[in-house]
Scaffold this motif. Structure first.
Motif, PDB file in Angstrom:
ATOM      1  N   CYS A  52       0.831  -1.214   0.000  1.00 14.70           N
ATOM      2  CA  CYS A  52       0.000   0.000   0.000  1.00 14.70           C
ATOM      3  C   CYS A  52       0.859   1.256   0.000  1.00 14.70           C
ATOM      4  N   THR A  56       0.921   4.116  -3.037  1.00 14.45           N
ATOM      5  CA  THR A  56       0.494   5.500  -2.800  1.00 14.45           C
ATOM      6  C   THR A  56       1.644   6.495  -2.748  1.00 14.45           C
ATOM      7  N   SER A  58       3.474   7.720  -5.030  1.00 14.73           N
ATOM      8  CA  SER A  58       3.441   8.749  -6.075  1.00 14.73           C
ATOM      9  C   SER A  58       2.492   9.897  -5.733  1.00 14.73           C
ATOM     10  N   PHE A  59       1.551   9.684  -4.820  1.00 13.78           N
ATOM     11  CA  PHE A  59       0.625  10.736  -4.405  1.00 13.78           C
ATOM     12  C   PHE A  59       1.188  11.585  -3.265  1.00 13.78           C
ATOM     13  N   ALA A  60       2.242  11.108  -2.635  1.00 14.70           N
ATOM     14  CA  ALA A  60       2.775  11.762  -1.440  1.00 14.70           C
ATOM     15  C   ALA A  60       3.745  12.881  -1.804  1.00 14.70           C
ATOM     16  N   GLN A  61       3.855  13.807  -0.890  1.00 12.23           N
ATOM     17  CA  GLN A  61       4.850  14.871  -0.982  1.00 12.23           C
ATOM     18  C   GLN A  61       5.593  14.872   0.352  1.00 12.23           C
TER      19      GLN A  61
END
Length: 161
Positions: A52, A56, A58-61
């Motif tokens: 998981c 995810t 690639s969505f995180a900063q």
């Protein structure tokens, strides 16, 4: 369906779809754990957490989070997520799958209740009604199981000829 009744379908359809998928996955997860009690599920849960996280990422900063928020996120991950799933995994081996799923479904009515009590945010009527349906299902199931247990524990009445 009750909780979604009256809500807007324009911007949040993706999130509603994910919630439906998560519910189905949780039911499948519980059924698999219950049917394979002899298999250690904790390592599989650990792997699923890493999968998981990778999915995810690639969505995180990650460099844009403050130290305080990072501590909160880490605490949530360890206490709420990891410990909760570990306890659920151990408990679901000892409880029938239907009961484990119903108990896990208590999150649905209790989360808005805690938000209401602790933060003062009043949930919509549909949320309260949906939560009551979940509670009714849980307590109805518990009552039926209790009655079934009482009936099976009752001594048989023998009629002498």
């Amino acid at each position: 369906a009750i909780m979604l009744w009256g809500s807007s379908w324009d911007d949040s359809l993706f999130g509603k779809g994910l919630a439906l998928i998560m519910t189905c996955c949780m039911a499948g997860f519980t059924t698999l754990m219950r049917s394979h009690r002899d298999v250690a599920m904790l390592p599989a849960m650990g792997v699923s957490g890493w999968v998981c996280a990778a999915a995810t990422l690639s969505f995180a900063q990650p460099l844009q989070i403050s130290a305080a928020n990072l501590a909160l996120v880490a605490t949530f991950g360890v206490v709420q997520n990891a410990a909760g799933l570990a306890l659920y995994t151990f408990g679901s081996r000892r409880v029938p799958a239907a009961e484990a799923t119903l108990i896990a479904a208590l999150e649905v009515p209790l989360t808005p209740l805690w938000v209401w009590l602790l933060l003062g945010e009043v949930p919509p009527a549909q949320t309260i009604l949906g939560g009551l349906v979940v509670l009714a299902a849980l307590f109805g199931h518990m009552l039926l199981e209790f009655r079934r247990g009482v009936e099976s524990d009752a001594p048989a009445i023998r009629v002498a000829p």
